[in-house]
Design a protein around this motif. Structure first.
Motif, PDB file in Angstrom:
ATOM      1  N   ALA A 408       0.339  -0.938  -0.110  1.00  0.00           N
ATOM      2  CA  ALA A 408       0.014  -0.028   0.095  1.00  0.00           C
ATOM      3  C   ALA A 408       0.677   1.818  -0.172  1.00  0.00           C
ATOM      4  CB  ALA A 408      -1.425   0.025   1.142  1.00  0.00           C
ATOM      5  N   THR A 409       2.387   1.062   0.613  1.00  0.00           N
ATOM      6  CA  THR A 409       3.173   2.336   0.647  1.00  0.00           C
ATOM      7  C   THR A 409       3.105   2.565  -1.273  1.00  0.00           C
ATOM      8  OG1 THR A 409       4.610   0.925   1.208  1.00  0.00           O
ATOM      9  CG2 THR A 409       3.555   2.049   3.337  1.00  0.00           C
ATOM     10  N   ASN A 410       3.301   2.315  -1.980  1.00  0.00           N
ATOM     11  CA  ASN A 410       4.020   1.947  -3.203  1.00  0.00           C
ATOM     12  C   ASN A 410       2.734   2.218  -3.551  1.00  0.00           C
ATOM     13  OD1 ASN A 410       6.173   2.047  -2.886  1.00  0.00           O
ATOM     14  ND2 ASN A 410       6.347  -0.621  -2.591  1.00  0.00           N
ATOM     15  N   ALA A 411       1.134   2.777  -4.002  1.00  0.00           N
ATOM     16  CA  ALA A 411       0.386   2.776  -4.133  1.00  0.00           C
ATOM     17  C   ALA A 411       0.175   3.458  -5.354  1.00  0.00           C
ATOM     18  CB  ALA A 411      -0.987   2.649  -3.392  1.00  0.00           C
ATOM     19  N   ALA A 412       0.625   5.193  -4.654  1.00  0.00           N
ATOM     20  CA  ALA A 412       1.092   6.230  -5.713  1.00  0.00           C
ATOM     21  C   ALA A 412       1.330   6.376  -7.163  1.00  0.00           C
ATOM     22  CB  ALA A 412       1.881   7.018  -5.116  1.00  0.00           C
ATOM     23  N   ARG A 413       1.785   5.140  -7.225  1.00  0.00           N
ATOM     24  CA  ARG A 413       2.008   5.068  -9.202  1.00  0.00           C
ATOM     25  C   ARG A 413       0.663   4.711  -9.790  1.00  0.00           C
ATOM     26  NH1 ARG A 413       5.313   0.458 -12.262  1.00  0.00           N
ATOM     27  NH2 ARG A 413       5.102   0.489 -14.359  1.00  0.00           N
ATOM     28  N   SER A 414       1.099   5.697 -10.964  1.00  0.00           N
ATOM     29  CA  SER A 414      -0.788   5.232 -11.549  1.00  0.00           C
ATOM     30  C   SER A 414      -0.463   4.373 -12.177  1.00  0.00           C
ATOM     31  CB  SER A 414      -0.153   6.958 -12.618  1.00  0.00           C
ATOM     32  OG  SER A 414      -0.020   8.123 -12.421  1.00  0.00           O
ATOM     33  N   PRO A 415      -1.863   3.926 -12.952  1.00  0.00           N
ATOM     34  CA  PRO A 415      -2.004   2.731 -13.515  1.00  0.00           C
ATOM     35  C   PRO A 415      -1.263   2.604 -14.425  1.00  0.00           C
ATOM     36  CG  PRO A 415      -3.831   2.425 -11.773  1.00  0.00           C
ATOM     37  CD  PRO A 415      -2.862   4.325 -12.057  1.00  0.00           C
ATOM     38  N   THR A 416      -0.972   1.578 -15.534  1.00  0.00           N
ATOM     39  CA  THR A 416      -0.559   1.713 -16.249  1.00  0.00           C
ATOM     40  C   THR A 416      -0.764   1.347 -16.953  1.00  0.00           C
ATOM     41  OG1 THR A 416       2.217   0.449 -15.938  1.00  0.00           O
ATOM     42  CG2 THR A 416       1.568   0.755 -18.159  1.00  0.00           C
ATOM     43  N   ASP A 417      -1.224   2.912 -18.800  1.00  0.00           N
ATOM     44  CA  ASP A 417      -2.509   2.344 -20.201  1.00  0.00           C
ATOM     45  C   ASP A 417      -1.366   2.237 -21.120  1.00  0.00           C
ATOM     46  OD1 ASP A 417      -4.320   2.147 -21.430  1.00  0.00           O
ATOM     47  OD2 ASP A 417      -4.403   4.610 -21.749  1.00  0.00           O
ATOM     48  N   TRP A 418      -2.161   0.300 -21.166  1.00  0.00           N
ATOM     49  CA  TRP A 418      -1.278  -0.557 -22.516  1.00  0.00           C
ATOM     50  C   TRP A 418      -2.004   0.107 -23.346  1.00  0.00           C
ATOM     51  CZ3 TRP A 418       2.136  -3.777 -20.868  1.00  0.00           C
ATOM     52  CH2 TRP A 418       2.493  -3.570 -19.461  1.00  0.00           C
ATOM     53  N   SER A 419      -2.911   0.474 -23.769  1.00  0.00           N
ATOM     54  CA  SER A 419      -3.734   0.825 -25.379  1.00  0.00           C
ATOM     55  C   SER A 419      -2.614   1.982 -26.173  1.00  0.00           C
ATOM     56  CB  SER A 419      -4.666   2.009 -24.726  1.00  0.00           C
ATOM     57  OG  SER A 419      -5.836   1.761 -24.299  1.00  0.00           O
ATOM     58  N   GLY A 420      -2.487   1.529 -26.781  1.00  0.00           N
ATOM     59  CA  GLY A 420      -2.052   1.159 -28.329  1.00  0.00           C
ATOM     60  C   GLY A 420      -1.090   0.856 -29.149  1.00  0.00           C
ATOM     61  N   PRO A 421      -0.347   1.189 -30.191  1.00  0.00           N
ATOM     62  CA  PRO A 421       0.482   0.712 -30.912  1.00  0.00           C
ATOM     63  C   PRO A 421       2.068   0.274 -29.780  1.00  0.00           C
ATOM     64  CG  PRO A 421       1.331   2.072 -31.680  1.00  0.00           C
ATOM     65  CD  PRO A 421      -0.454   2.394 -30.625  1.00  0.00           C
ATOM     66  N   TYR A 422       2.722  -1.200 -29.909  1.00  0.00           N
ATOM     67  CA  TYR A 422       4.217  -1.655 -29.513  1.00  0.00           C
ATOM     68  C   TYR A 422       4.865  -2.021 -30.289  1.00  0.00           C
ATOM     69  CZ  TYR A 422       2.021  -5.810 -28.209  1.00  0.00           C
ATOM     70  OH  TYR A 422       1.310  -6.925 -28.696  1.00  0.00           O
ATOM     71  N   ALA A 423       6.695  -2.188 -30.605  1.00  0.00           N
ATOM     72  CA  ALA A 423       6.913  -2.992 -31.088  1.00  0.00           C
ATOM     73  C   ALA A 423       8.378  -4.004 -30.046  1.00  0.00           C
ATOM     74  CB  ALA A 423       7.579  -2.596 -32.168  1.00  0.00           C
ATOM     75  N   GLY A 424       8.926  -4.524 -30.510  1.00  0.00           N
ATOM     76  CA  GLY A 424       9.934  -4.867 -29.178  1.00  0.00           C
ATOM     77  C   GLY A 424      10.531  -5.762 -30.074  1.00  0.00           C
ATOM     78  N   ALA A 425      11.567  -6.423 -28.779  1.00  0.00           N
ATOM     79  CA  ALA A 425      12.679  -8.229 -29.473  1.00  0.00           C
ATOM     80  C   ALA A 425      12.073  -8.919 -28.589  1.00  0.00           C
ATOM     81  CB  ALA A 425      14.028  -7.435 -30.018  1.00  0.00           C
ATOM     82  N   TYR A 426      12.964 -10.346 -28.736  1.00  0.00           N
ATOM     83  CA  TYR A 426      12.352 -11.365 -27.814  1.00  0.00           C
ATOM     84  C   TYR A 426      13.298 -12.430 -28.465  1.00  0.00           C
ATOM     85  CZ  TYR A 426      11.070 -14.499 -31.820  1.00  0.00           C
ATOM     86  OH  TYR A 426      10.563 -15.609 -32.255  1.00  0.00           O
ATOM     87  N   LEU A 427      14.479 -13.389 -27.398  1.00  0.00           N
ATOM     88  CA  LEU A 427      15.311 -14.644 -27.028  1.00  0.00           C
ATOM     89  C   LEU A 427      14.047 -15.467 -26.876  1.00  0.00           C
ATOM     90  CD1 LEU A 427      18.702 -12.340 -25.726  1.00  0.00           C
ATOM     91  CD2 LEU A 427      17.649 -13.153 -28.330  1.00  0.00           C
TER      92      LEU A 427
END
Length: 684
Positions: A408-427
């Motif tokens: 609860a002490t770290n609850a000040a972080r804003s929730p992440t909005d996952w909407s939108g495009p993304y790109a990346g790489a993987y192993l």
């Protein structure tokens, strides 16, 4: 698609060389109050090497490639103790050991008996490497130093398991005993109030005991290479480095001068020349080199203009007399003449993210040969290079990692909005299993019922049942829609390279008990996944701490390459066989995939993901057109045609040619693939 090679055609080959290593080190700093300070560095290291034969390399010539492994472990510690401001004491100790295993071609002596030559590759060795040094600074910016070390060099993989090589029994590691001493000078305000000048001048003396050398030796098969210890080698000389900086102008000067380079077969026979047949033939450095680099920064340090001049002198040692012939391509001396190279360069910093650079090497188009090269070919002529370097993701730094689950002490972080495009790489890592049935591709041409039965049995014996695995690497891109209830709906596509491959040996079925009893392989099938791709939907739930868990399902695509080889002949007497038929086939499999994973947002743009997927690919046919479904080796029969004077039988021998019918194979198989991936995404 199928491609076949019949007897007499060129066989594909490959030699595999894998090196894997790691180092783990840490430095601890201690303040000892009035007793000074102590820096302690310690760690461990590992190096693993593996050399594998190409699939068909052994059938090309008399020189058999080698195969084997070598593992080296080490542990070390270094200490730097500064009891007073003007004195620094350095010391270190390293222990290293190695083990090797493998085999080389048997080599026979060049005498009438052709006795096998004993070769004793060292299976392991180890030892300590101590070092010590002292630095004295009588006045500020003036240092005198001297260092000593006794370093152990363990035999390399080539020196333990070489190609067509005789390794001296009891081969010992090299021991390098080295001294160096010199002076360091730092000076500010030498020619102007804002300039800085640095100078280092040193002397070095390196003595190698039990130097591992290579020589040629005439044997029955031709010329072999002998790895053995000689008494030693010695190198000493001087080195100079200097740097001057003033108002954007920088000058760097480096120079080396060798006063002694000699090799000693015995303690009494030392000479200023390399040894014929030894790799050191082309490891002898130039007697002296000079390297000067000048540059100037302009326009608030955004533009840098500069040039470099590099001079290489003559060889510092002669070359030994030729005492043997053979393998000249590997051991001939590469001759060079002294030369001077001139380079120019420019670099412009467009902004904080982008830098453009242009350089011209060998501006005068000088002809030269690299003094330490292993091939008699000239260096590059006038060469132009241009580059543009940019930072991906802008100036936003990756913040400190935060816990996946927050209190609860770290609850000040804003929730992440996952909407939108993304790109990346993987192993990742994939584990596959293929299973199916193999049949005769074209049964026409056979009239004998027994031959037909043999054909069908031989083909069925090649049915796929193989598990194999390997690494994966690729890229992915997608789009997410996040709803008010924090459910996330998305679509993702990925494509990547796979290194999963395996081999299945097919034994001759029990219709031929002689071959089966001796473990004779009928054929070999090699499976390799070249690349994979998928298009999937994703449904997940976004927690308030930056974590999203999701399930995924969709369509999967895979490119699989399958090859098959078969022996060209067999002799009943010694069961001798050679690869003669090689077929290739490739197909694109289409299947279904599903799985699940999690993704964690590091910040507003970057996220880490981990995912598992299972993919199922249905039956796919691979045709091997040139595979002989029935083959009979050349054989000999005899019949009694009379009786000799001693009463024994007289035989008549008849040689019968072998034959084969290229009726081919059709391998039908399905494939399952389990994949585990970790990746990094950037959300736009």
């Amino acid at each position: 698609m199928a491609v076949g090679n019949r007897p007499g055609g060129e066989l594909p080959h490959r030699h595999q060389d894998i090196h894997v290593g790691t180092d783990l080190a840490n430095t601890s700093k201690f303040s000892l109050d009035r007793y000074g300070s102590l820096d302690l560095t310690y760690g461990v290291s590992y190096l693993g090497q593996q050399v594998g034969l190409g699939r068909y390399a052994e059938y090309y010539n008399i020189v058999m490639p080698s195969a084997g492994t070598r593992d080296e472990w080490g542990a070390f510690t270094k200490a730097s103790y500064k009891p007073v401001q003007w004195l620094t004491l350095n010391g270190g100790l390293r222990y290293a050991s190695f083990s090797a295993d493998g085999a080389t071609q048997r080599i026979y002596g060049n005498d009438s008996t052709a006795t096998p030559i004993e070769s004793g590759p060292p299976r392991g060795a180890g030892g300590y490497s101590p070092s010590a040094g002292i630095v004295i600074e009588p006045v500020k910016n003036l240092q005198f130093y001297t260092n000593y070390s006794s370093a152990l060099r363990l035999p390399s993989l080539m020196e333990t398991i070489g190609t067509f090589t005789i390794v001296e029994k009891g081969l010992k590691p090299e021991r390098l005993n080295s001294w160096d001493a010199g002076i360091n000078i730092n000076r500010e305000g030498l020619l102007a109030q804002t300039d800085i000048a640095r100078l280092k001048f040193g002397w070095f003396d390196w003595q190698v005991k039990d130097y591992i050398s290579r020589a040629t030796q005439e044997v029955k098969q031709g010329t072999a290479l002998r790895i053995h210890n000689i008494f030693g080698a010695r190198f000493n000389g001087y080195e100079l480095s200097a740097r001057y900086e003033n108002n954007g102008f920088t000058a760097d000067l480096g120079a080396n001068y060798y006063t002694r380079v000699e090799y000693c077969v015995t303690e009494e026979t030392c000479g200023n020349m390399s040894l014929y047949g030894d790799y050191a033939t082309n490891h002898v450095p130039p007697k002296y080199t000079v390297d000067l680099k000048l540059s100037q920064k302009l326009f608030d340090d955004r533009l840098t203009l500069g040039g470099r001049a590099y001079y290489v002198g003559p060889r510092s040692a002669a070359h030994g007399d030729i005492t043997s012939q053979g393998y000249s391509a590997f051991i001939s001396q590469i001759r060079w003449n002294p030369y001077t190279l001139v380079d120019v360069f420019a670099e412009y910093k467009i902004d904080d993210n982008y830098t453009a650079a242009l350089r011209v090497e060998n501006l005068t188009d000088q002809f030269y040969v690299d003094p330490l090269g292993l091939l008699p070919q000239p260096g590059p002529g006038r060469t132009f290079y241009a580059s543009l370097t940019g930072k991906f993701g802008g100036n936003q730094p990756i913040p400190r990692w935060s816990p996946t689950l927050r209190t609860a002490t770290n609850a000040a972080r804003s929730p992440t909005d996952w909407s939108g495009p993304y790109a990346g790489a993987y192993l990742g890592f994939g584990k596959a299993h293929t299973e199916g049935a193999t049949s005769v591709l074209d049964p026409r041409g056979e009239t004998s019922a027994s031959h037909v039965a043999i054909n069908e049995a031989n083909a069925a014996a090649e049915s796929a049942n193989l598990g194999f695995s390997g690494g994966q690497a690729g890229v992915q891109a997608g789009y997410n829609w996040q709803f008010e209830n924090r459910f996330v709906l998305g679509v993702e596509a990925d494509v990547g390279k796979s290194w999963a491959e395996g081999r299945q040996d097919h034994m001759i079925p029990d219709i031929n008990q002689t071959f089966q009893a001796n473990g004779v392989v009928q054929s070999r099938t090699y499976h390799k996944i070249d690349w994979t791709a998928s298009v999937r939907g994703r449904l997940g739930y976004a927690f308030t701490n930056g974590l999203m868990l999701y399930g995924t399902a969709g369509a999967a695509i895979m490119r699989e390459m399958v090859s098959r080889d078969q022996d060209s002949f067999l002799r009943f007497a010694d069961l001798d066989y050679r690869v003669g038929w090689v077929d290739y086939s490739a197909a694109t499999r289409i299947g279904a995939t599903f799985g699940g994973g999690g993704e964690y947002a590091i910040n507003d743009h970057w996220s880490l993901k981990s995912e598992y997927t299972y993919s199922r690919f249905g039956n796919t046919d691979y045709d091997f057109d040139s595979a002989p479904t029935n083959r009979v080796a050349p054989y000999q029969t005899r019949e009694v045609i009379g009786v000799n004077p001693q009463g024994g039988p007289i035989y008549r021998y008849t040689n019968h040619p072998g034959y084969s019918v290229a009726n081919g194979r059709r391998a039908s198989s399905s494939l399952d693939l389990h994949s585990v991936k970790v990746g990094l995404n950037y959300r736009f």
